[in-house]
Design an enzyme around this catalytic site. Structure first.
Site: not given
Length: 803
Positions: A306, A554, A550
């Site tokens: 990400d 996700d 994080d």
């Protein structure tokens, strides 16, 4: 039955008293469960002592004591030592991981005696009032008493849709809050909660899928365990009934064959290697929730990351707020925009990095101006990509320009393109011309201002991605942000092909997704469900995928990835769902984890070759003995001598050596290809020596001693081969073990049944030793050629199949 409105207000403001908490603790209504994925101290001790092979060794020891062959109990100290070492290392690893888990334990904000405080979630009790916000994992079954949140229950139900929870709605433990904020009252805690019941059920069904290495070792142990019983019975029958040996000689020969077939140190070696690796990573602030993640990450060939929190730091900051000029060329005064942004930031209940940055910015503005009271609000959703607040003068929306403006997006592109190209994140603040945003933006949005945010690039990001590039690991950036913005950030981080980006919102079919994965390195505007599909599609294509992140968006992808890595500074729910947690949120530790995995797998694989050589030799020689009706020529003490200095000690010493080589092929196949030539050499050389010894009428003691020395020679040949390229440490390992074997053979010869050989026997040993070296070399070359031919034919077949 639910509380009245007044009662609810009292509960929210006061919560439980300390006396009420203590009473519930006494009743056992605490949010604590003994269900854990890790072993307890008792389980560690018992799992190392009560093993199938330890039972076999115990029976073997009783048989040897029964026939008075005490000298052949030399294997017992090794087995006891192996067991003790295994227990100690696992307990040390558990102690370190328990300390780290306490530091990383989930926390909750609870109201008690009218005061908000943060405590470990396991200390909560039934009827506690907790404050839940975006990123929190729901720690126990509860119901909403005030506020509203968007909850994702995908980890429990498999449904990825975000569900709105308002007053009175139930909250299931194990789900996580995507957006919004609410107060909830706990109903079912600890072992009575929904997630605990699921976990208990899963635990009774079986453990998590093991890594390839562990599966391969378990398979070896399983088949060896099945085979040794009938082979042992046949050997005893043949020696005692067919060859007319004494009961002592028959049992001793049978035991020698069985000890040779048991890989007594291989599982221990693997356990210790994993435990030591876990402890080394712990010192680098890397927490492993799952041991298999070490091997999985070492085999990874695609890394999905990400943007926010991984490539960049988790924190955000507002660079500037600019008025939009697209409303008939009229620019709204700066003071009005600032007032609106202040009102909006105080009205919205989101708890994420973006809102934190905006609130930090607005705290410096209009401090003394009276704020408007919100009539309604909708939290930010990773699906819709916007939030909204309704005041008396209208509804205002803050979110991603593409999703807020929709078909009018191109009108504002000239105003924001410069910021996007510099890697900034751009949000648009606009006024909605409709009245209800909860069903989606169906009317137009008038753009009022642009909020320009930035994430600082993580230190060592370029160095880290450069490492993965050199290792041949493909990096895919999948983010919910604008694809151009993500692309610019990826370029700054040095990610290969970062200029190849695509808007994932147009990838509405699996075929489009699969095609895009072959062409693009950067995916923007990706929804949580799409992240999950991207990972699944890569896995279907044969890739080993790691996912780092994080945020709660996700989690779905991380749960499906072969290895998941979370930053501790991000969402608490993400950290709990991941296999690997970077406690200091330093992405630069990723190469450390990869190298640890490589060291474990490569070294265990290399040491496994040594163990398997002995197993192959003992198995084939046992079959050879049964077929040709001669008594197994070796004694258990001789097998122990060879095992200690050509397998056990060098195997453990090599397992601790640094090894950065990339893992290739399958564990079991790699081990078999290297072990088979040596195992065949052993059985052919010893079998031939036995036949020649009987032809020359040599004594059985002569043949046994010569066979032991011959096995030692072949053992050191294979040790040198698998240790190449040799360095000072490896030379020292080989020389030390040769010296140790020679010392025991000379000074402890009675203990290990080493007798003085006749001149003819010495001559035969020299001849067969040289022959064994040549035989081993040619068998190795032949098996490698057969393997190469197999791989070429397989590759050709796959090419034809694809064509």
């Amino acid at each position: 039955m639910r509380d009245t409105t007044n009662d609810i207000k009292n509960i929210i403001f006061n919560g439980l008293t300390e006396e009420e908490v203590e009473e519930r603790v006494k009743q056992g209504l605490v949010n604590h469960t003994n269900i854990t994925t890790g072993k307890s101290v008792k389980e560690i001790i018992l799992s190392n002592i009560l093993t199938y092979f330890n039972l076999i060794f115990f029976i073997i020891a009783l048989l040897l004591i029964y026939v008075g062959s005490y000298r052949n109990l030399t294997f017992l100290p090794v087995i006891i030592g192996n067991t003790i070492i295994g227990i100690v290392q696992e307990l040390r690893a558990k102690q370190i991981l328990d300390k780290m888990n306490i530091l990383n334990a989930p926390h909750s904000i609870v109201i008690r005696n009218g005061v908000q405080k943060q405590i470990v979630s396991e200390q909560l009790v039934k009827d506690d009032i907790v404050l839940l916000a975006a990123g929190n994992q729901i720690c126990a079954d509860a119901f909403v008493v005030q506020g509203n949140v968007q909850v994702n229950e995908a980890l429990l139900t498999g449904e990825a849709d975000e569900i709105e929870k308002v007053r009175g709605n139930k909250l299931l433990s194990g789900s996580f809050v995507v957006s919004g904020q609410c107060f909830a009252k706990l109903e079912n805690v600890g072992k009575h909660s929904y997630i605990s019941k699921l976990t208990a059920e899963a635990k009774t069904v079986g453990s998590d899928e093991q890594s390839e290495m562990i599966c391969s070792i378990n398979l070896l142990v399983k088949w060896i365990g099945i085979g040794i019983i009938p082979i042992g019975v046949l050997l005893f029958y043949q020696g005692y009934y067919l060859n007319g040996e004494t009961i002592q000689k028959s049992i001793v020969s049978m035991v020698a064959a069985l000890i040779g077939m048991i890989p007594e140190g291989l599982y221990l070696l693997t356990t210790i290697a994993l435990a030591l690796s876990t402890m080394r990573l712990a010192k680098r602030h890397v927490l492993l929730h799952d041991m298999k993640s070490i091997e999985a990450l070492a085999r990874v060939d695609v890394l999905c990351v990400d943007k926010t929190g991984t490539i960049t730091e988790a924190r955000m900051q507002v660079e500037e707020v600019l008025p939009s000029q697209t409303i008939n060329g009229i620019i709204i005064p700066k003071e009005e925009l600032e007032q609106l942004l202040v009102d909006y930031s105080f009205a919205i209940q989101d708890d994420n990095a973006t809102i934190h940055a905006i609130k930090e910015y607005t705290n410096t503005l209009c401090e003394n101006i009276e704020r408007r009271k919100p009539l309604d609000s909708s939290p930010f959703s990773s699906t819709t990509k916007y939030s909204s607040v309704t005041f008396e003068d209208g509804t205002f929306v803050l979110g991603a320009p593409e999703f807020v403006m929709r078909e009018d997006y191109n009108l504002i592109v000239p105003e924001i393109i410069a910021f996007v190209k510099k890697g900034h994140r751009v949000l648009i603040l606009g006024k909605y011309e409709g009245s209800n945003v909860k069903d989606g933006l169906k009317e137009k949005v008038v753009p009022l201002a642009y909020v320009i945010l930035t994430n600082p690039l993580r230190k060592n990001a370029q160095e880290t991605f450069s490492y993965f590039k050199k290792q041949g690991v493909t990096v895919k950036v999948i983010s919910g942000d604008n694809p151009e913005t993500v692309s610019e950030v990826a370029k700054c981080a040095g990610i290969e092909n970062a200029d190849n980006f695509i808007d994932a919102s147009i990838l509405d079919t699996e075929s489009k997704l699969a095609s895009a994965l072959e062409k693009y390195a950067v995916f923007g505007r990706v929804t949580p469900k799409q992240k999950q599909k991207l990972v699944q599609t890569l896995q279907k294509a044969g890739h080993t995928v790691a996912m780092t992140g994080d945020g709660v968006n996700d989690i779905l992808a991380m749960k499906d990835a072969d290895c998941s890595v979370a930053m501790a500074s991000g969402s608490e729910a993400t950290a709990q769902a991941a296999q690997v947690v970077l406690l200091d949120s330093d992405f630069a530790h990723m190469p450390d984890v990869v190298l640890e995995g490589r060291q474990v797998v490569n070294n265990v694989q290399r040491s496994a070759v040594l163990f398997l050589v002995k197993n192959i030799f003992s198995l084939l020689l046992a079959v050879f003995s049964v077929v040709f009706t001669f008594t197994y020529p070796l004694e258990p003490s001789q097998i122990s001598l060879i095992s200690i200095f050509t397998i056990g000690i060098p195997g453990f010493m090599l397992a601790l050596e640094p090894n950065k080589n990339r893992i290739e092929g399958h564990f079991l196949k790699n081990v078999m290809i290297k072990a088979l030539p040596a195992g065949l050499t052993d059985v052919l050389a010893v079998g031939s020596l036995v036949v020649c010894g009987e032809a020359f009428l040599l004594s059985k003691n002569d043949i046994a001693t010569a066979s032991t020395m011959l096995l030692a020679v072949v053992g050191f040949i294979i040790l040198i081969k698998i240790s190449s390229p040799l360095n000072k440490i490896k030379y020292s390992i080989v020389i030390l073990n040769i010296f140790g074997l020679a010392f025991c053979g000379i000074f402890l010869h009675r203990l290990f049944a080493i007798s003085e050989m006749s001149k003819i026997c010495v001559l035969l040993l020299i001849i067969f030793a040289f022959s064994a070296e040549s035989l081993f070399r040619y068998l190795s070359i032949s098996i490698e050629k057969i393997n190469d031919l197999y791989l070429r034919l397989k590759k050709k077949k796959n090419h034809i199949h694809k064509g």
